[in-house]
Design a protein around this motif. Sequence first.
Motif, PDB file in Angstrom:
ATOM      1  N   ILE A  74      49.929  45.707  25.677  1.00 31.26           N
ATOM      2  CA  ILE A  74      49.992  45.865  27.132  1.00 31.26           C
ATOM      3  C   ILE A  74      49.473  47.224  27.591  1.00 31.26           C
ATOM      4  CG2 ILE A  74      52.378  46.702  27.118  1.00 31.26           C
ATOM      5  CD1 ILE A  74      52.770  45.095  29.719  1.00 31.26           C
ATOM      6  N   THR A  75      49.668  48.263  26.779  1.00 27.87           N
ATOM      7  CA  THR A  75      49.208  49.594  27.184  1.00 27.87           C
ATOM      8  C   THR A  75      47.695  49.730  27.126  1.00 27.87           C
ATOM      9  OG1 THR A  75      49.613  50.343  24.916  1.00 27.87           O
ATOM     10  CG2 THR A  75      51.344  50.768  26.544  1.00 27.87           C
ATOM     11  N   SER A  76      47.011  48.732  26.547  1.00 31.59           N
ATOM     12  CA  SER A  76      45.551  48.794  26.445  1.00 31.59           C
ATOM     13  C   SER A  76      44.861  47.734  27.291  1.00 31.59           C
ATOM     14  CB  SER A  76      45.121  48.632  24.978  1.00 31.59           C
ATOM     15  OG  SER A  76      45.662  49.650  24.172  1.00 31.59           O
ATOM     16  N   LEU A  77      45.622  47.020  28.106  1.00 27.24           N
ATOM     17  CA  LEU A  77      45.026  45.978  28.938  1.00 27.24           C
ATOM     18  C   LEU A  77      44.245  46.587  30.098  1.00 27.24           C
ATOM     19  CD1 LEU A  77      47.931  43.365  29.268  1.00 27.24           C
ATOM     20  CD2 LEU A  77      45.957  43.276  27.733  1.00 27.24           C
ATOM     21  N   GLY A  78      43.149  45.925  30.460  1.00 29.37           N
ATOM     22  CA  GLY A  78      42.444  46.267  31.685  1.00 29.37           C
ATOM     23  C   GLY A  78      42.946  45.372  32.805  1.00 29.37           C
ATOM     24  N   PHE A  79      43.081  45.919  34.006  1.00 32.91           N
ATOM     25  CA  PHE A  79      43.642  45.146  35.113  1.00 32.91           C
ATOM     26  C   PHE A  79      42.653  44.976  36.264  1.00 32.91           C
ATOM     27  CE2 PHE A  79      47.939  44.353  33.823  1.00 32.91           C
ATOM     28  CZ  PHE A  79      48.169  45.298  32.831  1.00 32.91           C
ATOM     29  N   ASP A  80      41.378  45.012  35.943  1.00 33.41           N
ATOM     30  CA  ASP A  80      40.354  44.721  36.943  1.00 33.41           C
ATOM     31  C   ASP A  80      40.170  43.207  36.989  1.00 33.41           C
ATOM     32  OD1 ASP A  80      38.210  44.441  38.593  1.00 33.41           O
ATOM     33  OD2 ASP A  80      36.962  45.952  37.601  1.00 33.41           O
ATOM     34  N   LEU A  81      40.709  42.570  38.008  1.00 34.64           N
ATOM     35  CA  LEU A  81      40.705  41.110  38.086  1.00 34.64           C
ATOM     36  C   LEU A  81      39.330  40.535  38.393  1.00 34.64           C
ATOM     37  CD1 LEU A  81      44.078  40.564  40.007  1.00 34.64           C
ATOM     38  CD2 LEU A  81      43.653  40.566  37.545  1.00 34.64           C
ATOM     39  N   GLU A  82      38.358  41.376  38.676  1.00 35.81           N
ATOM     40  CA  GLU A  82      36.992  40.898  38.900  1.00 35.81           C
ATOM     41  C   GLU A  82      36.296  40.574  37.578  1.00 35.81           C
ATOM     42  OE1 GLU A  82      35.747  40.287  41.861  1.00 35.81           O
ATOM     43  OE2 GLU A  82      37.617  40.957  42.803  1.00 35.81           O
ATOM     44  N   HIS A  83      36.834  41.044  36.462  1.00 33.10           N
ATOM     45  CA  HIS A  83      36.244  40.794  35.143  1.00 33.10           C
ATOM     46  C   HIS A  83      36.811  39.492  34.594  1.00 33.10           C
ATOM     47  CE1 HIS A  83      34.670  45.057  34.072  1.00 33.10           C
ATOM     48  NE2 HIS A  83      34.675  44.871  35.381  1.00 33.10           N
ATOM     49  N   GLU A  84      36.032  38.415  34.697  1.00 33.41           N
ATOM     50  CA  GLU A  84      36.533  37.113  34.271  1.00 33.41           C
ATOM     51  C   GLU A  84      36.603  36.982  32.753  1.00 33.41           C
ATOM     52  OE1 GLU A  84      34.790  33.723  36.076  1.00 33.41           O
ATOM     53  OE2 GLU A  84      34.977  34.497  38.132  1.00 33.41           O
ATOM     54  N   ASP A  85      35.980  37.908  32.025  1.00 35.35           N
ATOM     55  CA  ASP A  85      36.137  37.871  30.577  1.00 35.35           C
ATOM     56  C   ASP A  85      37.481  38.466  30.157  1.00 35.35           C
ATOM     57  OD1 ASP A  85      35.328  40.351  31.508  1.00 35.35           O
ATOM     58  OD2 ASP A  85      34.397  40.902  29.589  1.00 35.35           O
ATOM     59  N   ARG A  86      38.193  39.060  31.111  1.00 32.48           N
ATOM     60  CA  ARG A  86      39.525  39.608  30.837  1.00 32.48           C
ATOM     61  C   ARG A  86      40.619  38.796  31.537  1.00 32.48           C
ATOM     62  NH1 ARG A  86      38.160  46.061  31.810  1.00 32.48           N
ATOM     63  NH2 ARG A  86      36.468  46.197  30.273  1.00 32.48           N
ATOM     64  N   TRP A  87      40.328  38.392  32.790  1.00 31.75           N
ATOM     65  CA  TRP A  87      41.313  37.627  33.559  1.00 31.75           C
ATOM     66  C   TRP A  87      40.622  36.395  34.139  1.00 31.75           C
ATOM     67  CZ3 TRP A  87      46.302  38.933  33.246  1.00 31.75           C
ATOM     68  CH2 TRP A  87      46.614  40.236  32.856  1.00 31.75           C
ATOM     69  N   LEU A  88      41.020  35.212  33.681  1.00 30.91           N
ATOM     70  CA  LEU A  88      40.405  33.967  34.131  1.00 30.91           C
ATOM     71  C   LEU A  88      41.139  33.455  35.367  1.00 30.91           C
ATOM     72  CD1 LEU A  88      38.305  31.755  33.554  1.00 30.91           C
ATOM     73  CD2 LEU A  88      40.078  30.577  32.223  1.00 30.91           C
ATOM     74  N   PRO A  89      40.453  33.365  36.520  1.00 27.06           N
ATOM     75  CA  PRO A  89      41.128  32.915  37.739  1.00 27.06           C
ATOM     76  C   PRO A  89      41.350  31.404  37.737  1.00 27.06           C
ATOM     77  CG  PRO A  89      38.825  33.337  38.198  1.00 27.06           C
ATOM     78  CD  PRO A  89      39.049  33.758  36.772  1.00 27.06           C
ATOM     79  N   PHE A  90      42.461  30.994  38.296  1.00 26.75           N
ATOM     80  CA  PHE A  90      42.770  29.570  38.432  1.00 26.75           C
ATOM     81  C   PHE A  90      41.959  28.956  39.572  1.00 26.75           C
ATOM     82  CE2 PHE A  90      45.593  26.242  40.294  1.00 26.75           C
ATOM     83  CZ  PHE A  90      45.547  25.349  39.238  1.00 26.75           C
ATOM     84  N   ILE A  91      41.844  29.685  40.668  1.00 28.42           N
ATOM     85  CA  ILE A  91      41.066  29.230  41.822  1.00 28.42           C
ATOM     86  C   ILE A  91      39.726  29.951  41.810  1.00 28.42           C
ATOM     87  CG2 ILE A  91      40.970  29.134  44.340  1.00 28.42           C
ATOM     88  CD1 ILE A  91      44.037  29.140  44.338  1.00 28.42           C
ATOM     89  N   LYS A  92      38.620  29.160  41.818  1.00 29.06           N
ATOM     90  CA  LYS A  92      37.282  29.745  41.815  1.00 29.06           C
ATOM     91  C   LYS A  92      36.463  29.114  42.934  1.00 29.06           C
ATOM     92  CE  LYS A  92      35.198  30.684  38.005  1.00 29.06           C
ATOM     93  NZ  LYS A  92      34.512  30.596  36.690  1.00 29.06           N
ATOM     94  N   PRO A  93      35.919  29.927  43.838  1.00 29.23           N
ATOM     95  CA  PRO A  93      35.107  29.373  44.932  1.00 29.23           C
ATOM     96  C   PRO A  93      33.954  28.525  44.395  1.00 29.23           C
ATOM     97  CG  PRO A  93      35.577  31.698  45.305  1.00 29.23           C
ATOM     98  CD  PRO A  93      36.037  31.383  43.915  1.00 29.23           C
ATOM     99  N   GLY A  94      33.803  27.343  44.964  1.00 32.34           N
ATOM    100  CA  GLY A  94      32.737  26.437  44.562  1.00 32.34           C
ATOM    101  C   GLY A  94      33.038  25.647  43.315  1.00 32.34           C
ATOM    102  N   VAL A  95      34.124  25.960  42.638  1.00 35.93           N
ATOM    103  CA  VAL A  95      34.499  25.240  41.417  1.00 35.93           C
ATOM    104  C   VAL A  95      35.818  24.508  41.615  1.00 35.93           C
ATOM    105  CG1 VAL A  95      35.030  25.444  38.952  1.00 35.93           C
ATOM    106  CG2 VAL A  95      33.276  26.923  39.988  1.00 35.93           C
ATOM    107  N   PHE A  96      36.834  25.242  42.006  1.00 37.27           N
ATOM    108  CA  PHE A  96      38.151  24.649  42.246  1.00 37.27           C
ATOM    109  C   PHE A  96      38.800  25.431  43.373  1.00 37.27           C
ATOM    110  CE2 PHE A  96      42.758  24.208  41.091  1.00 37.27           C
ATOM    111  CZ  PHE A  96      42.852  22.856  41.384  1.00 37.27           C
TER     112      PHE A  96
END
Length: 248
Positions: free
Chosen positions: A42-64
């Motif tokens: 947890i101390t090494s996690l990145g929290f930039d939610l724009e990076h989909e290789d780190r945080w996969l969004p459930f809701i994606k415009p044009g997809v779901f």
Amino acid sequence: GTAGPSVLEELRLPPCEPVPYDTIEVLANHENVWANLQSFPITSLGFDLEHEDRWLPFIKPGVFEPLPPVPFYPAYRLGPKLPPTRLRAIRSQLQHALKREYRSWRQTRNMKMRWNTRVESSLDHGLHALEKARSSSLPTDAVAVDKWKGDLMAAMPPDTKFIGRPFTFSIIDSELIVDHIMSKHDYHKNSNKDAAFAIAVQCFAHYGAVCSTWVYVGCVTPHAKAKKKDEDDPTQKKKGRDAGPRKP
């Protein structure tokens, strides 16, 4: 074996207080839900939610694009901490109420009621140390509690013993707290005629108008007087009886 994945330099954090979690699986807010794809602590996690290789969004415009998630509970703004003046009033009311109950219980039974203010002062300092250690995982805060315990013993009058314990509550109702202590813990019933009591109260503010209420109740009594050696040792008594001038 093969080496694990290297941590990006921008994800390295300076030493900080240990976090009580191994990792975070999911992040959520009123707009979306993100799944954590990172395999780092947890101390090494990145929290930039724009990076989909780190945080996969459930809701994606044009997809779901379902309706935005709605919390199952009403969302309220977290309340502020209680002001210092309120904390002082709570502390004073509770301490006076508990001492009043102690005094009343003992006086109605013709038992002495004495307070040891020096010990009470030490207990006050101890409650600050206990609250800090309870709210922290730093080893130094636990060490501070141990140091205070030594200071408490040093504050005791010579040839006395101390019994007592701290209580912690998340309520501020003095009637409920006093009733609990008086009914569950019978320090006030100490029958030693030389007993002296010590009661300390401290209140600490937390967000949401939560009050951490600490009470320390203790009793100082003299050690039982040591019996004389000639009373403990029957041979000494016999020698005393046999002592005297011998006939020539």
